[in-house]
Design an enzyme around this catalytic site. Structure first.
Site, mmCIF file in Angstrom:
data_model
loop_
_atom_site.group_PDB
_atom_site.id
_atom_site.type_symbol
_atom_site.label_atom_id
_atom_site.label_comp_id
_atom_site.label_asym_id
_atom_site.label_seq_id
_atom_site.Cartn_x
_atom_site.Cartn_y
_atom_site.Cartn_z
ATOM 1 N N ALA A 39 -29.341 26.301 -86.450
ATOM 2 C CA ALA A 39 -28.630 26.691 -87.869
ATOM 3 C C ALA A 39 -27.144 26.851 -88.049
ATOM 4 O O ALA A 39 -26.728 26.699 -89.101
ATOM 5 C CB ALA A 39 -29.554 27.854 -87.591
ATOM 6 N N SER A 40 -26.672 27.599 -86.767
ATOM 7 C CA SER A 40 -25.127 28.024 -86.779
ATOM 8 C C SER A 40 -24.381 26.002 -87.659
ATOM 9 O O SER A 40 -23.191 26.224 -88.542
ATOM 10 C CB SER A 40 -24.626 28.193 -85.727
ATOM 11 N N GLU A 65 -36.356 32.688 -81.107
ATOM 12 C CA GLU A 65 -34.925 31.612 -81.552
ATOM 13 C C GLU A 65 -34.071 31.080 -80.311
ATOM 14 O O GLU A 65 -33.196 31.088 -79.960
ATOM 15 C CB GLU A 65 -34.124 32.852 -82.079
ATOM 16 N N HIS A 99 -31.993 32.239 -93.763
ATOM 17 C CA HIS A 99 -31.293 30.807 -92.426
ATOM 18 C C HIS A 99 -30.486 31.169 -93.820
ATOM 19 O O HIS A 99 -29.858 29.797 -93.069
ATOM 20 C CB HIS A 99 -31.987 30.596 -91.894
ATOM 21 N N ARG A 104 -27.283 34.462 -75.277
ATOM 22 C CA ARG A 104 -27.835 33.226 -74.010
ATOM 23 C C ARG A 104 -27.366 34.089 -72.850
ATOM 24 O O ARG A 104 -26.693 35.285 -73.212
ATOM 25 C CB ARG A 104 -27.368 32.010 -73.797
ATOM 26 N N HIS A 161 -35.015 26.524 -82.569
ATOM 27 C CA HIS A 161 -33.728 24.983 -83.270
ATOM 28 C C HIS A 161 -33.392 24.290 -82.127
ATOM 29 O O HIS A 161 -33.239 24.820 -80.402
ATOM 30 C CB HIS A 161 -32.344 25.976 -83.345
ATOM 31 N N HIS A 175 -39.852 30.340 -84.290
ATOM 32 C CA HIS A 175 -38.235 30.326 -84.209
ATOM 33 C C HIS A 175 -37.590 29.617 -83.714
ATOM 34 O O HIS A 175 -36.777 30.509 -82.682
ATOM 35 C CB HIS A 175 -37.828 31.708 -84.693
#
Ligand SMILES: [Zn+2]
Length: 327
Positions: free
Chosen positions: A71-72, A283, A177, A289, A8, A6
């Protein structure tokens, strides 16, 4: 080999996002939803990866990341189907360039050109292009392309079947997702993501999807949402709703990742869920973060939590070295 299931591309070159803004502006003005794409050099891409995902991967001791667009910002609710199709192709092509530049380290997973109210069959061609044409090994499937309003049918509805048939034919899994939230009640990564993970699991429990698609595989990310913590609730609901036990009804087809970002959560996940249903994931660079002040280490350094688990090494290798259907 430690494979992170996972990751991105949250650090894509700025020109990519500039194009997206231009696309949305063009759509609003009634113009072309697929304007000319800027030239982005290999060095620019290399730089964004080497300074971020690759550096962290090496620092933390993992070997490979299954890598998909941010993804966002899939934002299927923005614009219309043409906007989503064009944006999705640009995002997936950029992932392909990362994979080509770092073939030992990254494997591609695609975004889908979903759009609220548009049949999922319209996403089949892009899935096929990415898997058979670009060599990707899966997709991120958004169960709620409306962005937090849940205006479409549940994942077990036959409306999704044309897409599931293609996943089975291509023998690739989907990660459930969602994307950004346009409902102010739901923070994207703090509520909408976790809600969707939990919701997808409950839909699988209520339905009979895996009777119709016994080889279909889903990854429910973010540790499976609330599911492992409430495992007794779901086992009890399966019983009340006259469903088969979860081990045979859902867990032959569903995998959870390890993106929960603290040791007690990982301990619980591994205590409750069979290790064969857990995939290593972080992720990163992603949702949370920063440094955990309680440990002094980054929240998303998930390998550290797996390393600390009091389970046999062979089980740890299962959890972080496998991905469903592939070795
Ligand atoms: Zn994600």
């Amino acid at each position: 080999m430690i494979i992170d299931c996972h990751g991105h591309y949250t650090t894509a070159p700025a020109a990519h996002d500039v194009w997206r803004n231009a696309q949305m502006a063009a759509f609003k003005a009634g113009g072309d939803p697929d304007p000319a794409y800027p030239a982005i050099s290999d060095d620019e891409i290399r730089d964004t990866i080497e300074r971020n995902q690759l550096r962290l991967l090496r620092d933390r001791g993992a070997d490979m990341t299954i890598f998909s667009p941010r993804a966002s910002t899939m934002a299927h609710h923005v614009g219309n189907e043409d906007v989503s199709q064009a944006w999705t192709r640009r995002c997936n092509d950029l992932i392909k360039r990362v994979v080509d530049l770092f073939p030992e380290t990254f494997v591609g997973v695609c975004q889908l050109p979903q759009s609220p109210g548009v049949p999922i069959s319209h996403s089949v061609a892009e899935l096929e292009r990415c898997v058979t044409g670009l060599g990707f090994i899966g997709c991120n499937l958004n169960p709620d392309p409306s962005g937090g309003h849940w205006s479409g049918p549940p994942l077990t509805d036959r409306a999704w079947y044309p897409f599931f048939e293609k996943l089975v034919e291509l023998d690739v899994p989907a990660m459930v997702h969602v994307s950004g939230s346009c409902n102010v009640n739901f923070h994207a990564t703090g509520a909408h993501y976790i809600n969707a993970d939990t919701t997808a699991f409950m839909q699988f429990l209520e339905g009979d999807l895996f009777r119709d698609f016994p080889t279909l595989r889903f990854i429910i990310p973010h540790g499976g949402g609330a599911v492992p913590y409430h495992w007794g609730r779901y086992r009890g609901l399966a019983d009340m709703l006259k469903r088969p036990p979860l081990a045979e009804h859902v867990m032959r087809n569903v995998f959870f990742d390890t993106c929960v970002y603290h040791q007690p959560g990982i301990d619980l996940l591994f205590r409750v869920i069979d290790v064969d249903n857990i995939l290593f994931g972080s992720e990163m660079v992603g949702a949370v973060r920063g440094i955990d002040p309680e440990t002094g280490f980054p929240f998303d350094d998930t390998k550290r939590y797996i390393d600390a688990l009091p389970i046999p090494d062979a089980d740890k290798r299962k959890g972080r070295g496998s991905k469903p259907g592939h070795t």
